[in-house]
Motif scaffolding. Sequence first.
Motif, mmCIF file in Angstrom:
data_model
loop_
_atom_site.group_PDB
_atom_site.id
_atom_site.type_symbol
_atom_site.label_atom_id
_atom_site.label_comp_id
_atom_site.label_asym_id
_atom_site.label_seq_id
_atom_site.Cartn_x
_atom_site.Cartn_y
_atom_site.Cartn_z
ATOM 1 N N GLN A 519 1.814 69.729 -8.256
ATOM 2 C CA GLN A 519 2.110 68.300 -8.383
ATOM 3 C C GLN A 519 1.128 67.559 -9.296
ATOM 4 N N GLU A 520 -0.161 67.820 -9.142
ATOM 5 C CA GLU A 520 -1.152 67.123 -9.961
ATOM 6 C C GLU A 520 -0.981 67.452 -11.437
ATOM 7 N N MET A 521 -0.713 68.725 -11.736
ATOM 8 C CA MET A 521 -0.499 69.124 -13.134
ATOM 9 C C MET A 521 0.695 68.410 -13.749
ATOM 10 N N CYS A 522 1.766 68.329 -12.981
ATOM 11 C CA CYS A 522 3.031 67.815 -13.515
ATOM 12 C C CYS A 522 3.049 66.293 -13.589
ATOM 13 N N ASN A 557 19.247 70.693 -8.646
ATOM 14 C CA ASN A 557 18.696 69.500 -9.295
ATOM 15 C C ASN A 557 17.540 68.932 -8.486
ATOM 16 N N ASP A 558 16.364 68.872 -9.127
ATOM 17 C CA ASP A 558 15.231 68.107 -8.622
ATOM 18 C C ASP A 558 15.296 66.729 -9.275
ATOM 19 N N ILE A 559 15.409 65.676 -8.465
ATOM 20 C CA ILE A 559 15.394 64.317 -8.992
ATOM 21 C C ILE A 559 13.943 63.855 -8.975
ATOM 22 N N LEU A 560 13.399 63.568 -10.149
ATOM 23 C CA LEU A 560 11.962 63.400 -10.305
ATOM 24 C C LEU A 560 11.548 61.927 -10.230
ATOM 25 N N HIS A 561 10.298 61.725 -9.815
ATOM 26 C CA HIS A 561 9.700 60.390 -9.793
ATOM 27 C C HIS A 561 8.363 60.470 -10.515
ATOM 28 N N VAL A 562 8.190 59.638 -11.519
ATOM 29 C CA VAL A 562 6.963 59.650 -12.320
ATOM 30 C C VAL A 562 5.817 59.033 -11.521
ATOM 31 N N GLU A 563 4.691 59.767 -11.467
ATOM 32 C CA GLU A 563 3.522 59.314 -10.707
ATOM 33 C C GLU A 563 2.338 58.938 -11.599
ATOM 34 N N GLU A 564 2.319 59.387 -12.843
ATOM 35 C CA GLU A 564 1.166 59.162 -13.720
ATOM 36 C C GLU A 564 1.613 58.514 -15.032
ATOM 37 N N ASP A 565 0.744 57.656 -15.574
ATOM 38 C CA ASP A 565 1.057 56.980 -16.838
ATOM 39 C C ASP A 565 1.159 57.964 -18.001
ATOM 40 N N ALA A 579 22.313 59.390 -11.522
ATOM 41 C CA ALA A 579 22.396 59.135 -12.967
ATOM 42 C C ALA A 579 21.287 58.171 -13.382
ATOM 43 N N GLY A 580 20.630 58.509 -14.489
ATOM 44 C CA GLY A 580 19.539 57.691 -14.998
ATOM 45 C C GLY A 580 18.174 58.057 -14.455
ATOM 46 N N LYS A 581 18.135 58.887 -13.421
ATOM 47 C CA LYS A 581 16.858 59.324 -12.857
ATOM 48 C C LYS A 581 16.254 60.432 -13.727
ATOM 49 N N PRO A 582 14.911 60.566 -13.731
ATOM 50 C CA PRO A 582 14.283 61.603 -14.570
ATOM 51 C C PRO A 582 14.702 63.016 -14.165
ATOM 52 N N ALA A 583 15.060 63.802 -15.170
ATOM 53 C CA ALA A 583 15.421 65.210 -14.971
ATOM 54 C C ALA A 583 14.437 66.136 -15.676
ATOM 55 N N VAL A 584 13.858 65.669 -16.771
ATOM 56 C CA VAL A 584 12.895 66.456 -17.549
ATOM 57 C C VAL A 584 11.716 65.547 -17.892
ATOM 58 N N THR A 585 10.498 66.022 -17.612
ATOM 59 C CA THR A 585 9.310 65.223 -17.912
ATOM 60 C C THR A 585 8.281 66.060 -18.657
#
Length: 687
Positions: A519-522, A557-565, A579-585
């Motif tokens: 998690q911290e890496m990603c 499908n993992d629906i992602l949530h951005v934690e870091e700037d 739809a519209g949620k992050p899929a690739v970061t």
Amino acid sequence: MKKPVAAERFELGVCYYPEHWPESMWADDYRRMVETGFTVVRMGEFAWSLFEPEEGQFQFGLFDRAIDLAHSYRLKVIMGTPTATPPAWLTEQYPEVLNVTYEGVTMQHGMRRHYNYSSPKYRELCARIVTKLAEHYGSHPGVTGWQIDNELNCEVNVFYSESDHLAFRTWLQDKYVTLDKLNEAWGTVFWNQTYTRWSQVYLTRPTPSPNQPNPHQALDEKRFISYNTIYFAKIQADILRELAPNQWVTTNGLFGHLDSHELNDELLDFFSYDSYPQFSTIYFDPAEVNPLRDRGWGLSLSAVRSVSSNFCVMEQQSGPGGWVNRMDMPSPKPGQMRLWTYQSIAHGADMLLYFRWRTATMGNEIYWHGLNDYHNQPNRRVKEAEQIGKELAKIGKAFIGSRTQANIAIVRDYDNEWDGEYDVWHGPFMWQSNKEWFKTLQRKHIPNDVLYMRSNTTLAELVRYEVLVYPHPAIMSDDTAALLDQYVQQGGKLIFGCRTGYKDTTGQCYMRPFPGAAQEMCGVTVEEFTMVKGTRQPTSISWTNAPETLTGADAFNDILHVEEDSVEVMGTYANDYYAGKPAVTRNKRGKGEVWYYGAVFNEQAVLQMIGSLGLNSPAAEWLELPSEVELQIRAAGEGTSAGLTFLLNYSEEPAEIVLKESRTDLLSGQTLSGSYTMDGYGVLVLE
């Protein structure tokens, strides 16, 4: 110090079974082998009853004559230890050596690999026959090396005899020391499985729900099988090292429930493999889009190269293949056997033997065809082998000992492979994503390695690569995550897929936000996840740098949530309730970056990522290739400037290539430049 696969020349040869043929045929066979360009033959791996027809009675006459005669023709002999097929007198007198199925049915004599590794009696008798053979042939000038057993864990890679249950219990006691620690690791508080005495602990056994054991127990079972297989092989390797110190030791494999890397590191001079590219043809998924077919066998060869950078192909397909009742592979077309030979060589083989010299006239393998047919008359496969023999005698010295070059690696590990055999929430995904990455890289002419993460993997091993693709490592320790983070911080690019990092090494789930240890890496968490199957319709991903491009978001499908700037969203889900949620970061971290792809990879998605990563063919500046031609580079050191470029056309049709610089083809001696047409199934080795 390990002995090299080949020191003076490329070793080309064939598997030969003198016990199958009248002795009057041997001299003519050897003569024709030499004329074909062969330098080495393998024999003996299924001949225990010929060496020891009754317990304690040993005879060597037949193989003495066969080996002496081969030596007189300057053919080197590889001796196989004959422990893959215990003789009838042994299994009759000591039935405890036989393997037992999961359901408790004892396997009987009559085929091969019907024994278990744990039986003290079998270990004793194996040690004795190997000792006798090593004493007899350990200083024979015609014997160059030894193959331990044959295809360890092939056909059967699970073992449930009484000896296995007892050995598993001992292994667990060494691993966990106390029952409390075992119960904790196996989560036995669930469904009241807690053990109070060691005598209650067994390998997995049938349960009310068929083939559904405790998953943590099942993972440890596979680890034990690997340990036990290596221990069995070590008994033989130790004897050979002592009694035949000037001859090399190998074994042929890459089968299930076996840490081949540990096997090679601890016991072997180099690893050997049996290469049958048409397995990729007969076992491929009929629903697969744009399959590689026999070219896909290069992914297996890449895995072999991860075990042993230079290796032996102990059996190379040379004809149609199949037992009487299965594996009905068609005959290689003209040129395909040569193509597959150079496929093995391009991926790191320095010794190669065809299976087999002449097709067997009896037994289960009467349709597993060799170079010569039953009638022993000239045929096109022998003629093709003669061409290969002449070529390798001419150019083999130019590449033996050199390494295949790649700056991207597909990452695997044994824990996830073994856990994923049972866990359908991540296991099948690894194989699909490996295949899709390999397929796409192949068609973009970007060579790749396979890299296995192990407990002793070092940062130096990782930093050889610009990019690491670790598709679905559900099991990930904090130590592994820390090592991968070091790789990223110094400039590496790391790519994960869905289902990453949420299990510990026991196979239990962390009580942390997904992706757990990663998690911290990603720099993201998984907000929600779902299988994509049944009533859940397939979804798509819209890519930020190409909004008009939609690619499938396969299987999960993992629906992602951005934690870091520092995280940039590279793709979003295009439909369904997320739809519209992050899929690739992509998370910029130190000098490197970590990608998280929230689905199972497909070719179109990989193409998008390759473009974003800026990956190009190492030959892009001087060579244009169509997609059907494979490119591999072998070089003596890091880098490709002084290497040899192997080009292999997997199409039956001619392929047009363009050379922007003049290069010499070592096979023909011809200098090529500009437009050039490769033959169907053609091969070039460019200097």
